[in-house]
Design a protein around this motif. Sequence first.
Motif, mmCIF file in Angstrom:
data_model
loop_
_atom_site.group_PDB
_atom_site.id
_atom_site.type_symbol
_atom_site.label_atom_id
_atom_site.label_comp_id
_atom_site.label_asym_id
_atom_site.label_seq_id
_atom_site.Cartn_x
_atom_site.Cartn_y
_atom_site.Cartn_z
ATOM 1 N N PHE A 42 32.040 29.740 34.391
ATOM 2 C CA PHE A 42 31.096 30.280 34.427
ATOM 3 C C PHE A 42 30.710 29.140 36.678
ATOM 4 N N SER A 43 31.230 28.803 36.919
ATOM 5 C CA SER A 43 31.424 28.187 38.217
ATOM 6 C C SER A 43 32.516 28.723 38.638
ATOM 7 N N MET A 44 33.344 28.582 38.098
ATOM 8 C CA MET A 44 34.487 28.778 39.094
ATOM 9 C C MET A 44 34.327 30.507 38.922
ATOM 10 N N LEU A 45 33.811 31.785 38.230
ATOM 11 C CA LEU A 45 33.532 32.583 37.933
ATOM 12 C C LEU A 45 32.422 33.045 39.225
ATOM 13 N N SER A 46 31.685 32.403 39.868
ATOM 14 C CA SER A 46 30.308 33.126 39.918
ATOM 15 C C SER A 46 30.626 33.519 41.520
ATOM 16 N N ASN A 47 31.647 33.202 42.036
ATOM 17 C CA ASN A 47 32.004 33.351 43.451
ATOM 18 C C ASN A 47 32.821 34.501 43.357
ATOM 19 N N GLN A 48 32.598 35.358 44.745
ATOM 20 C CA GLN A 48 33.935 36.265 44.870
ATOM 21 C C GLN A 48 35.241 36.078 45.044
ATOM 22 N N ARG A 49 35.174 35.368 46.039
ATOM 23 C CA ARG A 49 36.675 34.975 46.850
ATOM 24 C C ARG A 49 36.952 34.419 46.005
ATOM 25 N N ARG A 50 36.160 33.660 44.736
ATOM 26 C CA ARG A 50 37.867 32.731 44.006
ATOM 27 C C ARG A 50 37.913 33.830 42.926
ATOM 28 N N ARG A 51 37.130 34.662 42.111
ATOM 29 C CA ARG A 51 37.627 36.045 41.297
ATOM 30 C C ARG A 51 39.023 37.273 42.192
ATOM 31 N N TYR A 52 38.560 37.042 43.986
ATOM 32 C CA TYR A 52 39.929 37.835 43.580
ATOM 33 C C TYR A 52 40.941 36.777 44.377
ATOM 34 N N GLU A 60 42.265 30.851 29.971
ATOM 35 C CA GLU A 60 41.227 30.441 29.069
ATOM 36 C C GLU A 60 39.487 31.243 30.037
ATOM 37 N N LEU A 61 39.934 32.307 31.059
ATOM 38 C CA LEU A 61 38.794 32.933 31.111
ATOM 39 C C LEU A 61 39.454 34.777 31.741
ATOM 40 N N ASP A 62 40.262 34.795 30.404
ATOM 41 C CA ASP A 62 40.500 36.284 30.029
ATOM 42 C C ASP A 62 39.432 36.981 29.793
ATOM 43 N N GLY A 63 38.086 36.319 28.826
ATOM 44 C CA GLY A 63 37.091 36.465 28.367
ATOM 45 C C GLY A 63 36.243 36.283 28.637
ATOM 46 N N TYR A 64 35.822 36.471 29.659
ATOM 47 C CA TYR A 64 34.669 35.747 30.513
ATOM 48 C C TYR A 64 35.266 37.012 31.865
ATOM 49 N N LEU A 65 36.661 37.421 32.485
ATOM 50 C CA LEU A 65 36.539 38.026 33.429
ATOM 51 C C LEU A 65 37.041 39.286 33.924
ATOM 52 N N GLU A 66 36.238 40.533 33.672
ATOM 53 C CA GLU A 66 36.603 41.604 33.349
ATOM 54 C C GLU A 66 36.430 41.779 34.953
ATOM 55 N N VAL A 67 37.461 42.344 36.079
ATOM 56 C CA VAL A 67 37.267 43.315 37.406
ATOM 57 C C VAL A 67 36.975 44.495 37.409
ATOM 58 N N VAL A 68 35.711 45.232 38.351
ATOM 59 C CA VAL A 68 35.543 46.819 38.381
ATOM 60 C C VAL A 68 35.885 46.890 39.276
ATOM 61 N N GLY A 69 36.481 47.960 39.488
ATOM 62 C CA GLY A 69 36.714 48.625 41.519
ATOM 63 C C GLY A 69 35.650 49.013 41.675
ATOM 64 N N GLU A 70 35.748 49.393 43.086
ATOM 65 C CA GLU A 70 34.713 49.554 43.986
ATOM 66 C C GLU A 70 34.761 50.826 43.644
ATOM 67 N N HIS A 71 35.746 51.843 43.248
ATOM 68 C CA HIS A 71 34.818 53.632 42.977
ATOM 69 C C HIS A 71 35.026 53.307 41.632
ATOM 70 N N ASP A 72 35.102 52.053 40.415
ATOM 71 C CA ASP A 72 34.747 52.935 38.934
ATOM 72 C C ASP A 72 33.159 52.500 38.660
ATOM 73 N N LEU A 73 33.453 53.517 37.364
ATOM 74 C CA LEU A 73 32.242 53.596 36.365
ATOM 75 C C LEU A 73 32.542 52.480 35.969
ATOM 76 N N PRO A 74 30.941 51.988 35.453
ATOM 77 C CA PRO A 74 31.019 50.554 34.777
ATOM 78 C C PRO A 74 30.939 51.048 33.724
ATOM 79 N N TRP A 75 31.182 50.473 32.565
ATOM 80 C CA TRP A 75 31.275 50.968 31.071
ATOM 81 C C TRP A 75 30.090 50.964 30.487
ATOM 82 N N CYS A 76 29.153 50.635 31.634
ATOM 83 C CA CYS A 76 27.582 50.369 30.736
ATOM 84 C C CYS A 76 27.423 51.580 30.797
#
Length: 204
Positions: free
Chosen positions: A33-43, A119-135
């Motif tokens: 969660f620490s690694m994925l908390s920052n947008q640049r690291r997710r990019y 190991e991050l596969d189950g925690y990270l799903e990137v949604v595009g800027e113009h995509d509709l979130p599934w929720c």
Amino acid sequence: MPLARLSDQHMSAQESRRRERSQPDGLSKDTIFSMLSNQRRRYVLYHLGRTRETVSLRDLAERIAAWENDVPISELNYKQRKRVYTSLHQTHLPKLDEADIVDYDRDRGTITLADRAAELDGYLEVVGEHDLPWCDFYLGLSAVALIALLATWLNLFPFSLLPNLVLAGVIVVLFAVAAGANSYLARRNRIGGSNAPLAGPDED
């Protein structure tokens, strides 16, 4: 000393350092969660997972700067490039490298996705800027189903023509199809997946 020997020693040192910091029990949830908390690291992880090859720090910084400023790479100015380059070099890449999520070679300025990124596969799903979130999609689908049920209860046309069992079946099928699509896309979009790239920032 010959360049080939220097190169071999450098690679040996890199491999030795990775073995020494290896964590057989895997990444902790706090680390993930620490690694994925920052947008640049997710990019960073998105781009490496999409390219699936070694990238240079300069190219990575330019790509992320273009995403952050919503402009083509060719329109980036020096300040925009430098800001991202510096933060990646000094902060984000060393953190990811220390966690063995990426291999960051400071001397050569290259970055490669490491094995532990899986190991991050189950925690990270990137949604595009113009995509509709599934929720939001499921919320809208639930609203449509509720309106249909209400119209049937009020005996409104054309819902009054449908047997209750048929309407219920249609609603169940719609949710099943949506859930199946959600599950498929989630598997396809995981970091390091072998199928289509992650749904991420729009391309230039």
